[in-house]
Write a protein that holds these residues in place. Structure first.
Motif, PDB file in Angstrom:
ATOM      1  N   VAL A  55       0.846  -1.198   0.000  1.00 55.45           N
ATOM      2  CA  VAL A  55       0.000   0.000   0.000  1.00 55.45           C
ATOM      3  C   VAL A  55       0.879   1.245   0.000  1.00 55.45           C
ATOM      4  CG1 VAL A  55      -1.665   1.324   1.359  1.00 55.45           C
ATOM      5  CG2 VAL A  55      -1.950  -1.144   1.110  1.00 55.45           C
ATOM      6  N   ASN A  56       1.922   1.237   0.810  1.00 56.16           N
ATOM      7  CA  ASN A  56       2.839   2.375   0.873  1.00 56.16           C
ATOM      8  C   ASN A  56       3.550   2.577  -0.461  1.00 56.16           C
ATOM      9  OD1 ASN A  56       4.276   4.513   2.053  1.00 56.16           O
ATOM     10  ND2 ASN A  56       5.943   3.145   2.674  1.00 56.16           N
ATOM     11  N   ALA A  57       3.970   1.480  -1.096  1.00 56.64           N
ATOM     12  CA  ALA A  57       4.664   1.583  -2.375  1.00 56.64           C
ATOM     13  C   ALA A  57       3.750   2.165  -3.453  1.00 56.64           C
ATOM     14  CB  ALA A  57       5.182   0.210  -2.806  1.00 56.64           C
ATOM     15  N   SER A  58       2.489   1.750  -3.472  1.00 52.12           N
ATOM     16  CA  SER A  58       1.578   2.295  -4.482  1.00 52.12           C
ATOM     17  C   SER A  58       1.304   3.777  -4.226  1.00 52.12           C
ATOM     18  CB  SER A  58       0.275   1.501  -4.532  1.00 52.12           C
ATOM     19  OG  SER A  58      -0.487   1.702  -3.363  1.00 52.12           O
ATOM     20  N   ALA A  59       1.248   4.186  -2.965  1.00 53.33           N
ATOM     21  CA  ALA A  59       1.047   5.607  -2.653  1.00 53.33           C
ATOM     22  C   ALA A  59       2.260   6.429  -3.090  1.00 53.33           C
ATOM     23  CB  ALA A  59       0.782   5.787  -1.166  1.00 53.33           C
ATOM     24  N   SER A  89      -5.567   4.605  -4.130  1.00 55.11           N
ATOM     25  CA  SER A  89      -6.778   4.810  -3.339  1.00 55.11           C
ATOM     26  C   SER A  89      -7.470   3.482  -3.029  1.00 55.11           C
ATOM     27  CB  SER A  89      -7.729   5.740  -4.088  1.00 55.11           C
ATOM     28  OG  SER A  89      -8.946   5.867  -3.400  1.00 55.11           O
ATOM     29  N   ILE A  90      -7.554   2.615  -4.024  1.00 56.41           N
ATOM     30  CA  ILE A  90      -8.195   1.312  -3.811  1.00 56.41           C
ATOM     31  C   ILE A  90      -7.396   0.487  -2.814  1.00 56.41           C
ATOM     32  CG2 ILE A  90      -8.720  -0.891  -4.944  1.00 56.41           C
ATOM     33  CD1 ILE A  90      -9.505   0.797  -7.421  1.00 56.41           C
ATOM     34  N   ASN A  91      -6.062   0.482  -2.946  1.00 56.40           N
ATOM     35  CA  ASN A  91      -5.226  -0.247  -1.986  1.00 56.40           C
ATOM     36  C   ASN A  91      -5.401   0.286  -0.574  1.00 56.40           C
ATOM     37  OD1 ASN A  91      -4.118  -1.987  -3.876  1.00 56.40           O
ATOM     38  ND2 ASN A  91      -2.346  -0.678  -4.270  1.00 56.40           N
ATOM     39  N   PHE A  92      -5.477   1.604  -0.453  1.00 59.48           N
ATOM     40  CA  PHE A  92      -5.644   2.206   0.870  1.00 59.48           C
ATOM     41  C   PHE A  92      -7.007   1.853   1.471  1.00 59.48           C
ATOM     42  CE2 PHE A  92      -6.673   5.825   3.685  1.00 59.48           C
ATOM     43  CZ  PHE A  92      -5.637   5.682   4.587  1.00 59.48           C
ATOM     44  N   ALA A  94      -8.800  -0.763   0.830  1.00 60.98           N
ATOM     45  CA  ALA A  94      -8.770  -2.181   1.208  1.00 60.98           C
ATOM     46  C   ALA A  94      -8.045  -2.358   2.539  1.00 60.98           C
ATOM     47  CB  ALA A  94      -8.099  -3.011   0.122  1.00 60.98           C
ATOM     48  N   ALA A  95      -6.955  -1.635   2.728  1.00 62.75           N
ATOM     49  CA  ALA A  95      -6.223  -1.712   3.993  1.00 62.75           C
ATOM     50  C   ALA A  95      -7.084  -1.205   5.146  1.00 62.75           C
ATOM     51  CB  ALA A  95      -4.922  -0.913   3.902  1.00 62.75           C
ATOM     52  N   ILE A  96      -7.841  -0.152   4.913  1.00 63.24           N
ATOM     53  CA  ILE A  96      -8.746   0.380   5.950  1.00 63.24           C
ATOM     54  C   ILE A  96      -9.800  -0.668   6.316  1.00 63.24           C
ATOM     55  CG2 ILE A  96     -10.549   2.116   6.399  1.00 63.24           C
ATOM     56  CD1 ILE A  96      -7.768   3.252   6.587  1.00 63.24           C
ATOM     57  N   GLN A  97     -10.350  -1.354   5.317  1.00 62.78           N
ATOM     58  CA  GLN A  97     -11.369  -2.384   5.586  1.00 62.78           C
ATOM     59  C   GLN A  97     -10.786  -3.547   6.386  1.00 62.78           C
ATOM     60  OE1 GLN A  97     -14.648  -2.182   5.037  1.00 62.78           O
ATOM     61  NE2 GLN A  97     -14.265  -0.106   4.326  1.00 62.78           N
ATOM     62  N   VAL A  98      -9.558  -3.949   6.042  1.00 64.49           N
ATOM     63  CA  VAL A  98      -8.904  -5.021   6.797  1.00 64.49           C
ATOM     64  C   VAL A  98      -8.673  -4.570   8.233  1.00 64.49           C
ATOM     65  CG1 VAL A  98      -6.767  -6.354   7.015  1.00 64.49           C
ATOM     66  CG2 VAL A  98      -7.869  -6.122   4.792  1.00 64.49           C
ATOM     67  N   ARG A  99      -8.214  -3.332   8.407  1.00 61.68           N
ATOM     68  CA  ARG A  99      -8.002  -2.813   9.755  1.00 61.68           C
ATOM     69  C   ARG A  99      -9.306  -2.801  10.550  1.00 61.68           C
ATOM     70  NH1 ARG A  99      -8.319   3.117  11.552  1.00 61.68           N
ATOM     71  NH2 ARG A  99     -10.242   2.583  10.511  1.00 61.68           N
ATOM     72  N   ASN A 100     -10.398  -2.365   9.922  1.00 59.79           N
ATOM     73  CA  ASN A 100     -11.687  -2.333  10.612  1.00 59.79           C
ATOM     74  C   ASN A 100     -12.130  -3.724  11.034  1.00 59.79           C
ATOM     75  OD1 ASN A 100     -11.762   0.420  10.279  1.00 59.79           O
ATOM     76  ND2 ASN A 100     -13.149   0.362   8.522  1.00 59.79           N
ATOM     77  N   LYS A 101     -11.922  -4.725  10.162  1.00 55.52           N
ATOM     78  CA  LYS A 101     -12.278  -6.104  10.513  1.00 55.52           C
ATOM     79  C   LYS A 101     -11.428  -6.626  11.661  1.00 55.52           C
ATOM     80  CE  LYS A 101     -15.495  -7.039   7.521  1.00 55.52           C
ATOM     81  NZ  LYS A 101     -16.827  -7.454   7.882  1.00 55.52           N
ATOM     82  N   LEU A 102     -10.140  -6.280  11.657  1.00 61.38           N
ATOM     83  CA  LEU A 102      -9.261  -6.712  12.742  1.00 61.38           C
ATOM     84  C   LEU A 102      -9.662  -6.076  14.071  1.00 61.38           C
ATOM     85  CD1 LEU A 102      -5.774  -6.677  11.008  1.00 61.38           C
ATOM     86  CD2 LEU A 102      -7.028  -8.665  11.817  1.00 61.38           C
ATOM     87  N   VAL A 103      -9.999  -4.803  14.037  1.00 62.24           N
ATOM     88  CA  VAL A 103     -10.428  -4.120  15.268  1.00 62.24           C
ATOM     89  C   VAL A 103     -11.739  -4.716  15.762  1.00 62.24           C
ATOM     90  CG1 VAL A 103     -11.251  -1.912  16.182  1.00 62.24           C
ATOM     91  CG2 VAL A 103      -9.177  -1.995  14.799  1.00 62.24           C
ATOM     92  N   SER A 104     -12.651  -4.992  14.856  1.00 57.93           N
ATOM     93  CA  SER A 104     -13.928  -5.605  15.225  1.00 57.93           C
ATOM     94  C   SER A 104     -13.715  -6.989  15.833  1.00 57.93           C
ATOM     95  CB  SER A 104     -14.829  -5.694  13.994  1.00 57.93           C
ATOM     96  OG  SER A 104     -16.011  -6.378  14.301  1.00 57.93           O
ATOM     97  N   ALA A 105     -12.826  -7.780  15.225  1.00 55.63           N
ATOM     98  CA  ALA A 105     -12.538  -9.112  15.767  1.00 55.63           C
ATOM     99  C   ALA A 105     -11.893  -9.008  17.145  1.00 55.63           C
ATOM    100  CB  ALA A 105     -11.635  -9.879  14.812  1.00 55.63           C
TER     101      ALA A 105
END
Length: 114
Positions: A55-59, A89-92, A94-105
Motif C-alpha cells: 500500500v505504501n509503495a503504491s502511494a 486509493s483502492i489499496n488504501f 482495502a487496507a482500511i477495511q482489513v483494519r476495521n475487521k481486525l479491530v472488530s474481531a
C-alpha cells in the motif's frame, strides 16, 4: 457376441491390450499424490507488513508520478497519474477495511465471557 450394439470381443481385446501395456517392463505405475505439498509457514505479522508495504509503495508511486507530471515531464501522461492514484486509493481503502475487521474481531474477542 453382440449385445446392444457393442461387440464383447472388441471389449475383451481392448482389455487384453491394456493389461499387456500395463505389464510391459520399464513402466512405472503412476504415482497418486494423496497429500498437498507442504506450504511454507506464513507469519501473520509478516503477511500484514508485506501488505502494508505494498500500500505504501503504491502511494509513493502515485505521488512520484504526480510530481513528475506537475513538473512538466513529458514521459508521464495524465492518464498514468490518474490510474496510479486510483490504484493507490483502492489499496488504501482495502487496507482500511482489513483494519476495521481486525479491530472488530479484537473487540469481539475481548468481550467474550470466559
Amino acid at each position: 457376441m453382440r449385445t446392444g450394439g457393442i461387440d464383447s470381443s472388441q471389449i475383451q481385446s481392448m482389455i487384453a491390450q491394456l493389461k499387456a501395456h500395463a505389464t510391459r517392463p520399464g513402466l512405472t505405475p503412476p504415482v497418486i499424490q494423496t497429500e498437498a505439498p507442504a506450504q511454507p509457514k506464513v507469519d501473520f505479522s509478516d503477511a500484514l507488513k508485506t501488505a502494508l508495504d505494498g500500500v505504501n509503495a503504491s502511494a509513493r508511486t502515485a505521488e512520484g508520478l504526480g510530481k513528475q507530471f506537475a513538473s512538466g515531464d513529458d514521459s508521464v501522461s495524465l492518464s498514468d497519474v490518474m490510474i496510479a492514484q486510483q490504484k493507490s486509493s483502492i489499496n488504501f481503502q482495502a487496507a482500511i477495511q482489513v483494519r476495521n475487521k481486525l479491530v472488530s474481531a479484537y473487540h469481539d474477542i475481548m468481550n467474550m465471557q470466559v
